[in-house]
Design an enzyme around this catalytic site. Structure first.
Site, PDB file in Angstrom:
ATOM      1  N   GLY A  10       0.870  -1.180   0.000  1.00  0.00           N
ATOM      2  CA  GLY A  10       0.000   0.000   0.000  1.00  0.00           C
ATOM      3  C   GLY A  10       0.901   1.223   0.000  1.00  0.00           C
ATOM      4  O   GLY A  10       1.527   1.543   1.007  1.00  0.00           O
ATOM      5  N   ALA A  11       1.006   1.856  -1.153  1.00  0.00           N
ATOM      6  CA  ALA A  11       1.868   3.041  -1.269  1.00  0.00           C
ATOM      7  C   ALA A  11       1.030   4.309  -1.185  1.00  0.00           C
ATOM      8  O   ALA A  11       1.261   5.284  -1.892  1.00  0.00           O
ATOM      9  CB  ALA A  11       2.654   2.999  -2.580  1.00  0.00           C
ATOM     10  N   VAL A  14      -0.281   6.408   4.396  1.00  0.00           N
ATOM     11  CA  VAL A  14       0.464   5.807   5.510  1.00  0.00           C
ATOM     12  C   VAL A  14       1.687   5.056   4.976  1.00  0.00           C
ATOM     13  O   VAL A  14       2.802   5.197   5.501  1.00  0.00           O
ATOM     14  CB  VAL A  14      -0.429   4.844   6.328  1.00  0.00           C
ATOM     15  CG1 VAL A  14       0.377   4.196   7.448  1.00  0.00           C
ATOM     16  CG2 VAL A  14      -1.631   5.592   6.915  1.00  0.00           C
ATOM     17  N   GLY A  15       1.488   4.276   3.926  1.00  0.00           N
ATOM     18  CA  GLY A  15       2.576   3.441   3.405  1.00  0.00           C
ATOM     19  C   GLY A  15       3.756   4.257   2.907  1.00  0.00           C
ATOM     20  O   GLY A  15       4.917   3.986   3.253  1.00  0.00           O
ATOM     21  N   ASP A  34       2.126  -1.785  -4.505  1.00  0.00           N
ATOM     22  CA  ASP A  34       0.732  -1.318  -4.566  1.00  0.00           C
ATOM     23  C   ASP A  34       0.057  -1.992  -5.745  1.00  0.00           C
ATOM     24  O   ASP A  34       0.718  -2.450  -6.687  1.00  0.00           O
ATOM     25  CB  ASP A  34       0.668   0.207  -4.712  1.00  0.00           C
ATOM     26  CG  ASP A  34      -0.662   0.786  -4.244  1.00  0.00           C
ATOM     27  OD1 ASP A  34      -0.722   1.331  -3.123  1.00  0.00           O
ATOM     28  OD2 ASP A  34      -1.658   0.689  -5.002  1.00  0.00           O
ATOM     29  N   ARG A  89     -20.196  -1.260   8.454  1.00  0.00           N
ATOM     30  CA  ARG A  89     -18.961  -1.791   9.022  1.00  0.00           C
ATOM     31  C   ARG A  89     -18.682  -3.193   8.451  1.00  0.00           C
ATOM     32  O   ARG A  89     -17.547  -3.546   8.155  1.00  0.00           O
ATOM     33  CB  ARG A  89     -19.128  -1.856  10.548  1.00  0.00           C
ATOM     34  CG  ARG A  89     -17.862  -1.960  11.308  1.00  0.00           C
ATOM     35  CD  ARG A  89     -18.166  -2.022  12.780  1.00  0.00           C
ATOM     36  NE  ARG A  89     -19.131  -3.072  13.066  1.00  0.00           N
ATOM     37  CZ  ARG A  89     -19.698  -3.264  14.241  1.00  0.00           C
ATOM     38  NH1 ARG A  89     -19.430  -2.470  15.250  1.00  0.00           N
ATOM     39  NH2 ARG A  89     -20.555  -4.259  14.432  1.00  0.00           N
ATOM     40  N   VAL A 119      -1.641  -2.589   9.492  1.00  0.00           N
ATOM     41  CA  VAL A 119      -2.084  -1.219   9.766  1.00  0.00           C
ATOM     42  C   VAL A 119      -3.535  -1.013   9.304  1.00  0.00           C
ATOM     43  O   VAL A 119      -4.247  -0.139   9.786  1.00  0.00           O
ATOM     44  CB  VAL A 119      -1.153  -0.200   9.062  1.00  0.00           C
ATOM     45  CG1 VAL A 119      -1.554   1.230   9.374  1.00  0.00           C
ATOM     46  CG2 VAL A 119       0.302  -0.432   9.475  1.00  0.00           C
ATOM     47  N   ASP A 149      -1.977   5.172  19.435  1.00  0.00           N
ATOM     48  CA  ASP A 149      -2.893   5.792  20.406  1.00  0.00           C
ATOM     49  C   ASP A 149      -2.101   6.386  21.570  1.00  0.00           C
ATOM     50  O   ASP A 149      -2.425   7.462  22.083  1.00  0.00           O
ATOM     51  CB  ASP A 149      -3.904   4.753  20.899  1.00  0.00           C
ATOM     52  CG  ASP A 149      -4.670   4.122  19.736  1.00  0.00           C
ATOM     53  OD1 ASP A 149      -5.018   4.864  18.808  1.00  0.00           O
ATOM     54  OD2 ASP A 149      -4.891   2.903  19.744  1.00  0.00           O
ATOM     55  N   ARG A 152      -0.486   9.668  20.556  1.00  0.00           N
ATOM     56  CA  ARG A 152      -1.466  10.767  20.597  1.00  0.00           C
ATOM     57  C   ARG A 152      -1.686  11.235  22.029  1.00  0.00           C
ATOM     58  O   ARG A 152      -1.692  12.444  22.302  1.00  0.00           O
ATOM     59  CB  ARG A 152      -2.777  10.294  19.962  1.00  0.00           C
ATOM     60  CG  ARG A 152      -2.635  10.156  18.451  1.00  0.00           C
ATOM     61  CD  ARG A 152      -3.820   9.490  17.814  1.00  0.00           C
ATOM     62  NE  ARG A 152      -3.799   9.708  16.366  1.00  0.00           N
ATOM     63  CZ  ARG A 152      -4.430   8.939  15.491  1.00  0.00           C
ATOM     64  NH1 ARG A 152      -5.136   7.897  15.897  1.00  0.00           N
ATOM     65  NH2 ARG A 152      -4.364   9.210  14.194  1.00  0.00           N
ATOM     66  N   HIS A 176      -8.101  -1.007  18.803  1.00  0.00           N
ATOM     67  CA  HIS A 176      -7.791   0.272  18.160  1.00  0.00           C
ATOM     68  C   HIS A 176      -9.096   0.849  17.600  1.00  0.00           C
ATOM     69  O   HIS A 176      -9.338   0.868  16.397  1.00  0.00           O
ATOM     70  CB  HIS A 176      -6.764   0.026  17.053  1.00  0.00           C
ATOM     71  CG  HIS A 176      -6.301   1.281  16.382  1.00  0.00           C
ATOM     72  ND1 HIS A 176      -5.778   2.335  17.069  1.00  0.00           N
ATOM     73  CD2 HIS A 176      -6.269   1.631  15.075  1.00  0.00           C
ATOM     74  CE1 HIS A 176      -5.448   3.285  16.205  1.00  0.00           C
ATOM     75  NE2 HIS A 176      -5.741   2.879  14.992  1.00  0.00           N
TER      76      HIS A 176
HETATM   77  N1  APR Z   1      -2.948  -4.606  -3.050  1.00  0.00           N
HETATM   78  C1  APR Z   1      -2.041  -3.630  -2.862  1.00  0.00           C
HETATM   79  N2  APR Z   1      -2.360  -2.362  -2.567  1.00  0.00           N
HETATM   80  C2  APR Z   1      -3.661  -2.068  -2.472  1.00  0.00           C
HETATM   81  C3  APR Z   1      -4.679  -3.028  -2.638  1.00  0.00           C
HETATM   82  C4  APR Z   1      -4.273  -4.355  -2.945  1.00  0.00           C
HETATM   83  N3  APR Z   1      -5.147  -5.336  -3.129  1.00  0.00           N
HETATM   84  N4  APR Z   1      -5.867  -2.418  -2.466  1.00  0.00           N
HETATM   85  C5  APR Z   1      -5.627  -1.132  -2.188  1.00  0.00           C
HETATM   86  N5  APR Z   1      -4.284  -0.914  -2.184  1.00  0.00           N
HETATM   87  C6  APR Z   1      -3.579   0.338  -1.975  1.00  0.00           C
HETATM   88  C7  APR Z   1      -4.233   1.528  -2.642  1.00  0.00           C
HETATM   89  O1  APR Z   1      -3.955   1.553  -4.029  1.00  0.00           O
HETATM   90  C8  APR Z   1      -3.619   2.713  -1.882  1.00  0.00           C
HETATM   91  O2  APR Z   1      -2.442   3.177  -2.528  1.00  0.00           O
HETATM   92  O3  APR Z   1      -3.570   0.687  -0.602  1.00  0.00           O
HETATM   93  C9  APR Z   1      -3.269   2.100  -0.527  1.00  0.00           C
HETATM   94  C10 APR Z   1      -4.044   2.697   0.619  1.00  0.00           C
HETATM   95  O4  APR Z   1      -3.647   4.022   0.743  1.00  0.00           O
HETATM   96  P1  APR Z   1      -4.630   5.227   1.149  1.00  0.00           P
HETATM   97  O5  APR Z   1      -5.925   5.057   0.461  1.00  0.00           O
HETATM   98  O6  APR Z   1      -3.855   6.482   1.009  1.00  0.00           O
HETATM   99  O7  APR Z   1      -4.939   4.924   2.680  1.00  0.00           O
HETATM  100  P2  APR Z   1      -4.033   5.314   3.960  1.00  0.00           P
HETATM  101  O8  APR Z   1      -4.454   6.649   4.464  1.00  0.00           O
HETATM  102  O9  APR Z   1      -2.607   5.064   3.657  1.00  0.00           O
HETATM  103  O10 APR Z   1      -4.570   4.230   5.015  1.00  0.00           O
HETATM  104  C11 APR Z   1      -4.293   2.862   4.823  1.00  0.00           C
HETATM  105  O11 APR Z   1      -4.247   2.391   7.161  1.00  0.00           O
HETATM  106  O12 APR Z   1      -4.688   3.735   8.953  1.00  0.00           O
HETATM  107  C12 APR Z   1      -5.192   2.745   8.120  1.00  0.00           C
HETATM  108  O13 APR Z   1      -7.572   3.114   8.119  1.00  0.00           O
HETATM  109  C13 APR Z   1      -6.412   3.212   7.360  1.00  0.00           C
HETATM  110  O14 APR Z   1      -6.996   1.051   6.531  1.00  0.00           O
HETATM  111  C14 APR Z   1      -6.396   2.285   6.187  1.00  0.00           C
HETATM  112  C15 APR Z   1      -4.896   2.040   5.958  1.00  0.00           C
END
Ligand code: APR
Length: 309
Positions: A10-11, A14-15, A34, A89, A119, A149, A152, A176
């Site tokens: 997940g880039a 957060v990633g 990603d 949910r 995460v 947490d 924070r 969490h």
């Molecule tokens: N494989 C790989 N990457 C994926 C997949 C998958 N199957 N599905 C989604 N992604 C990627 C998305 O393309 C996106 O780049 O995961 C990334 C998620 O990033 P954001 O939408 O920016 O979310 P982010 O704010 O980073 O949060 C990620 O962490 O804190 C938790 O609740 C939050 O569950 C969420 C996670």
């Protein structure tokens, strides 16, 4: 000594921020994966171009192929979708467990000895699902909760008292989620219990703010959720594991009878080292703390019961 290999799945917010801090601290070489083509490649190239300025030699690469994650020592999983308006949910859980299944299977195939740090929210139930999908020993699967947490809560205590964040320690256990359990009796400033430094009504307000801290950020950002503190907390846990520091950090760990909880993951103080969640420390809880913790366990257990494998 060869470098550690860290994969961040997940880039997104957060990633990518976690990848930046992992590289800046030179905790290892970082692979960002990603599902979207180009994004992990672009962000990692951008980070490599920052390396000369910041002076780090960690290599950061981006990919859409799990083969490139082979031999990872640690994998941080942030892949998932946030809850959208109108989404229940249960819908969120189904979507994110589906994502997690494919991610975990892809990862474990190429890194059977890795440690997974989850995460993706809803956190505690996602850690449980990831553990089931992975087939890994429970000590090698854990989730980000109390590190974030607690950070924070530490920030709020430091703001209240006008003291250095470095001297503030805080303990948050449980799930969490809104039912998390901030423990004021175990929160200190240079060893002084905060209960001696902050009036009870102010302290209660700070504890309440901590429970809603994620939502407070969402309310401000409107189009996303927090990522600086979450990624910083991820990197704190990653460092403890990669450097075998044996740090005591509350996180979603597998309980096998500790705190009266069996067979699920929930936030508890955990010794983090090269073997993962090496040990859970059991602290004394008074009646009110225990009741709050048990309510949190029940909430997570309810979500786990909704999971379909
Ligand atoms: N494989 C790989 N990457 C994926 C997949 C998958 N199957 N599905 C989604 N992604 C990627 C998305 O393309 C996106 O780049 O995961 C990334 C998620 O990033 P954001 O939408 O920016 O979310 P982010 O704010 O980073 O949060 C990620 O962490 O804190 C938790 O609740 C939050 O569950 C969420 C996670």
């Amino acid at each position: 000594m060869s470098r550690k290999k860290i994969t961040v799945v997940g880039a997104g917010h957060v990633g990518a921020t976690a990848a930046m801090w992992l590289a800046l601290k030179e905790l290892g070489d970082v692979v960002m994966l990603d599902i979207v083509e180009g994004v992990p490649q672009g962000k990692s190239l951008d980070l490599m171009e920052a390396a000369p300025v910041e002076g780090f030699d960690s290599k950061v690469t981006g990919t859409n192929d799990y083969k490139d994650t082979a031999g990872s020592d640690l994998v941080v999983i942030t892949a998932g979708i946030p809850r959208k308006p109108g989404m229940s949910r249960a819908d969120l859980i189904n979507t994110n467990t589906g994502i997690l299944k494919s991610v975990v299977e892809g990862i474990v195939k190429h890194s059977p000895k890795t440690i997974l740090l989850i995460v993706t929210n809803p956190l505690d139930v996602m850690v449980y699902a990831a553990w089931k999908y992975s087939g890994l020993p429970s000590a090698r699967v854990m989730g980000l909760s109390g590190a974030l947490d607690g950070a924070r809560l530490r920030a709020f205590i430091a703001m209240e008292l006008g003291v250095s964040v470095e001297d503030v320690h805080a303990m948050v256990i449980g799930g969490h989620a809104d039912e998390m359990v901030p423990l004021k009796r175990y929160s200190t400033v240079s060893g002084i219990p905060v209960t001696q430094l902050i009036p009870a009504d102010r302290l209660d307000a700070i504890m309440a703010r901590t429970k809603k801290a994620g939502g407070e950020i969402v309310g401000l950002l409107k189009t996303g959720s927090a990522y600086y503190a979450p990624s910083a907390a991820v990197v704190e846990m990653a460092e403890a594991i990669l450097k075998d520091k044996k740090r005591v950090i509350p996180c979603a760990s597998y309980c096998d009878g500790q705190y009266g909880v069996k067979g699920m993951f929930i936030g508890v103080p955990t010794v983090l080292g090269s073997l993962g969640a090496e040990k859970i420390l059991e602290i004394e809880l008074d009646a009110a703390e225990r009741a709050a913790f048990e309510a949190s366990v029940a909430a997570v257990r309810g979500l786990i019961n909704e999971l379909k494998f």
